[in-house]
Design a protein around this motif. Structure first.
Motif, PDB file in Angstrom:
ATOM      1  N   ARG A  42      24.735  77.910  82.851  1.00 34.99           N
ATOM      2  CA  ARG A  42      24.025  78.460  81.971  1.00 34.99           C
ATOM      3  C   ARG A  42      24.606  79.851  81.771  1.00 34.99           C
ATOM      4  NH1 ARG A  42      18.400  79.301  82.491  1.00 34.99           N
ATOM      5  NH2 ARG A  42      19.104  80.935  83.488  1.00 34.99           N
ATOM      6  N   ASP A  43      24.173  80.534  82.799  1.00 30.13           N
ATOM      7  CA  ASP A  43      24.552  82.127  82.758  1.00 30.13           C
ATOM      8  C   ASP A  43      25.887  82.346  82.605  1.00 30.13           C
ATOM      9  OD1 ASP A  43      21.795  82.372  83.118  1.00 30.13           O
ATOM     10  OD2 ASP A  43      22.039  82.969  85.331  1.00 30.13           O
ATOM     11  N   LEU A  44      26.781  81.617  83.163  1.00 30.22           N
ATOM     12  CA  LEU A  44      28.340  81.627  82.789  1.00 30.22           C
ATOM     13  C   LEU A  44      28.837  81.385  81.439  1.00 30.22           C
ATOM     14  CD1 LEU A  44      31.294  81.579  84.142  1.00 30.22           C
ATOM     15  CD2 LEU A  44      31.226  79.347  84.119  1.00 30.22           C
ATOM     16  N   LEU A  45      28.190  80.307  80.863  1.00 33.73           N
ATOM     17  CA  LEU A  45      28.706  80.158  79.483  1.00 33.73           C
ATOM     18  C   LEU A  45      28.143  81.297  78.612  1.00 33.73           C
ATOM     19  CD1 LEU A  45      28.131  76.355  79.612  1.00 33.73           C
ATOM     20  CD2 LEU A  45      30.068  77.599  79.468  1.00 33.73           C
ATOM     21  N   ARG A  46      26.933  81.538  78.994  1.00 36.71           N
ATOM     22  CA  ARG A  46      26.405  82.792  78.027  1.00 36.71           C
ATOM     23  C   ARG A  46      27.192  84.102  78.157  1.00 36.71           C
ATOM     24  NH1 ARG A  46      19.755  81.875  78.825  1.00 36.71           N
ATOM     25  NH2 ARG A  46      19.652  80.049  77.157  1.00 36.71           N
ATOM     26  N   ARG A  47      27.452  84.504  79.638  1.00 38.60           N
ATOM     27  CA  ARG A  47      28.250  85.494  79.707  1.00 38.60           C
ATOM     28  C   ARG A  47      29.619  85.475  79.054  1.00 38.60           C
ATOM     29  NH1 ARG A  47      27.040  85.351  84.705  1.00 38.60           N
ATOM     30  NH2 ARG A  47      28.798  84.433  85.400  1.00 38.60           N
ATOM     31  N   GLN A  48      30.162  84.276  79.120  1.00 42.23           N
ATOM     32  CA  GLN A  48      31.438  84.245  78.637  1.00 42.23           C
ATOM     33  C   GLN A  48      31.574  84.095  77.188  1.00 42.23           C
ATOM     34  OE1 GLN A  48      34.256  84.810  80.253  1.00 42.23           O
ATOM     35  NE2 GLN A  48      32.994  85.569  82.011  1.00 42.23           N
ATOM     36  N   GLN A  49      30.411  83.926  76.660  1.00 46.63           N
ATOM     37  CA  GLN A  49      30.213  83.715  75.078  1.00 46.63           C
ATOM     38  C   GLN A  49      30.989  82.512  74.474  1.00 46.63           C
ATOM     39  OE1 GLN A  49      31.558  87.607  73.075  1.00 46.63           O
ATOM     40  NE2 GLN A  49      29.847  88.513  74.232  1.00 46.63           N
ATOM     41  N   ALA A  50      30.650  81.642  75.275  1.00 47.00           N
ATOM     42  CA  ALA A  50      31.102  80.073  74.993  1.00 47.00           C
ATOM     43  C   ALA A  50      30.607  79.818  73.451  1.00 47.00           C
ATOM     44  CB  ALA A  50      30.805  79.087  75.834  1.00 47.00           C
ATOM     45  N   PRO A  51      31.525  79.299  72.606  1.00 50.56           N
ATOM     46  CA  PRO A  51      31.027  78.773  71.243  1.00 50.56           C
ATOM     47  C   PRO A  51      30.200  77.599  71.225  1.00 50.56           C
ATOM     48  CG  PRO A  51      33.322  78.282  71.658  1.00 50.56           C
ATOM     49  CD  PRO A  51      32.840  79.145  72.853  1.00 50.56           C
TER      50      PRO A  51
END
Length: 157
Positions: A42-51
């Protein structure tokens, strides 16, 4: 399609290319690994601004939790580490969980609306992936284990 697994391909962009990439890590096959993996991804996807919209992110995390839980519960005796891979690009997010157990679950082959006494977690994985317009599957590894994967299209948040 990915020729190895039938999953939609990722564009092949390296993890350093901005918002898209592929990330791999491993965890021990223990119960507390499940929330650890869920929060880390979850943190990774938020940090990478996954669409991903909030609903799609919830589906991704639900799938990931089910896949890691299955490895912990059913493969721990034959697995020293569970491999987790998360990749996404402008079109797809793909989750893979690898363990050392050779059993390939049949629930992914069943229709999500069928009633089963076991494998409901994998039926949930399949239903979530298909409802989003994605797919899921299982494949053998060269070392005798398996990789269970799911791919979902991304959306604009």
């Amino acid at each position: 399609m990915d020729s190895r697994s039938g999953a939609p391909p990722l564009s092949g962009l390296p993890a350093t290319s901005g918002h898209a990439g592929i990330w791999r890590f491993s965890v021990p096959p223990v119960e507390h690994a499940v929330p650890h993996v869920r929060h880390a991804v979850r943190d990774l996807l938020r940090r990478q601004q996954a669409p991903l919209t909030a609903d799609r992110l919830y589906g991704v995390l639900l799938i990931l939790s089910e896949l890691v839980t299955n490895s912990v519960r059913h493969a721990a005796l034959l697995t020293t580490e569970i491999g987790v891979e998360v990749g996404f690009d402008a079109h797809w997010v793909r989750l893979s969980v690898e363990d050392g157990h050779p059993y390939r679950p049949r629930a992914l082959d069943a229709a999500p609306d069928q009633h089963h006494t076991s494998g409901r977690g994998l039926l949930l994985v399949k239903a979530t992936a298909l409802e989003a317009g994605g797919d899921c599957g299982v494949e053998a590894t060269a070392t005798g284990g398996k990789v269970v994967w799911a791919a979902l299209p991304v959306d604009r948040a």
